[in-house]
Every structure is written in C-alpha cells, then in structure tokens.
Design a protein around this motif. Structure first.
Motif, PDB file in Angstrom:
ATOM      1  N   ASP A  29       0.840  -1.199   0.000  1.00 55.66           N
ATOM      2  CA  ASP A  29       0.000   0.000   0.000  1.00 55.66           C
ATOM      3  C   ASP A  29       0.874   1.248   0.000  1.00 55.66           C
ATOM      4  N   VAL A  30       0.890   1.951  -1.097  1.00 53.92           N
ATOM      5  CA  VAL A  30       1.759   3.119  -1.264  1.00 53.92           C
ATOM      6  C   VAL A  30       1.408   4.209  -0.253  1.00 53.92           C
ATOM      7  N   LYS A  31       0.129   4.461  -0.062  1.00 49.49           N
ATOM      8  CA  LYS A  31      -0.298   5.519   0.857  1.00 49.49           C
ATOM      9  C   LYS A  31       0.126   5.195   2.292  1.00 49.49           C
ATOM     10  N   TYR A  32      -0.091   3.954   2.717  1.00 49.99           N
ATOM     11  CA  TYR A  32       0.300   3.537   4.061  1.00 49.99           C
ATOM     12  C   TYR A  32       1.820   3.644   4.229  1.00 49.99           C
ATOM     13  N   ARG A  33       2.548   3.179   3.249  1.00 46.26           N
ATOM     14  CA  ARG A  33       4.009   3.234   3.290  1.00 46.26           C
ATOM     15  C   ARG A  33       4.478   4.689   3.402  1.00 46.26           C
ATOM     16  N   GLN A  34       3.844   5.588   2.666  1.00 49.42           N
ATOM     17  CA  GLN A  34       4.215   7.006   2.705  1.00 49.42           C
ATOM     18  C   GLN A  34       3.924   7.609   4.080  1.00 49.42           C
ATOM     19  N   VAL A  35       2.763   7.284   4.652  1.00 51.13           N
ATOM     20  CA  VAL A  35       2.426   7.803   5.977  1.00 51.13           C
ATOM     21  C   VAL A  35       3.410   7.283   7.021  1.00 51.13           C
ATOM     22  N   MET A  36       3.760   6.012   6.931  1.00 49.10           N
ATOM     23  CA  MET A  36       4.722   5.444   7.872  1.00 49.10           C
ATOM     24  C   MET A  36       6.094   6.117   7.723  1.00 49.10           C
ATOM     25  N   LYS A  37       6.484   6.394   6.499  1.00 50.29           N
ATOM     26  CA  LYS A  37       7.764   7.070   6.246  1.00 50.29           C
ATOM     27  C   LYS A  37       7.745   8.485   6.840  1.00 50.29           C
ATOM     28  N   GLU A  38       6.637   9.194   6.637  1.00 51.31           N
ATOM     29  CA  GLU A  38       6.508  10.545   7.181  1.00 51.31           C
ATOM     30  C   GLU A  38       6.516  10.525   8.707  1.00 51.31           C
TER      31      GLU A  38
END
Length: 111
Positions: A29-38
């Motif tokens: 999940d790209v969105k989840y991965r991005q939120v986790m990275k942020e």
C-alpha cells in the motif's frame, strides 16, 4: 474451559492477522508506506531536537520516547478493535444474507 481456549486462540489469531495485514500494507500500500515514512521522519526530527535541547530540558527526550510508545500502542489497539469489528460485521452480514435467502425460498416473488 473450552470457551477460554477459543478466546485465547481468537486473541492470538487477531494479533497474528493484524500483524500480517500491516506487514503486507507496508509493502503493497503506497499511501500507508508514505504515511509510515513521514511518521518516522517526524519522530527522527523530534528525537534530534530533543537531543539538541537535552542540557536545557533533560526530560524532553524521555517525553518524546514515551509519546512514540503511547501512539504506537494506541495505533495497534485501534487496529485490533477495527479488525474485531470487521469479523463481527462479516458474521452479522452473513447471517442477514442467510435470513434473506431463507425468506426468498419460503416466499418466492411472482416474476
């Protein structure tokens, strides 16, 4: 005793399944991965600032770490609650569909 065993098995299943889902989401999940990275980036910045201010505010780093642990726990519990409700919903929906189908068998419509 049997209910206790089932409860323990279900608890373990929920924990394992939630862990699996989040692991898959972290990859797929790209969105989840991005939120986790942020979130990781924000935490790293907070830790960096807390270390810079350690002499002036020695409690700040501990506070940041406690906050991170608390938000992680809250997120995990929220995920478990949502998953449990999803299981309950699926059981309820399955029962409603079965009830509807049973009514259709007993009271067929005139087509």
């Amino acid at each position: 005793m049997f209910n206790s065993i089932l409860d323990q098995a279900f608890e373990q299943y929920v924990l394992d399944r939630v862990d699996d889902i989040l692991s898959i989401a972290g990859v797929a999940d790209v969105k989840y991965r991005q939120v986790m990275k942020e979130a990781g980036s924000v935490l790293a910045k907070l830790v960096e600032i807390a270390r810079e201010l350690e002499e002036q505010r020695p409690e700040l780093l501990q506070l940041v770490m406690k906050y991170e642990a608390a938000t992680t726990m809250e997120s995990g519990l929220a995920t478990e609650i949502v998953y449990r409700e999803g299981v309950r919903d699926s059981c309820r929906i399955r029962q409603e569909v079965a009830d509807f189908m049973q009514k259709q068998i007993h009271y067929p419509s005139n087509y």
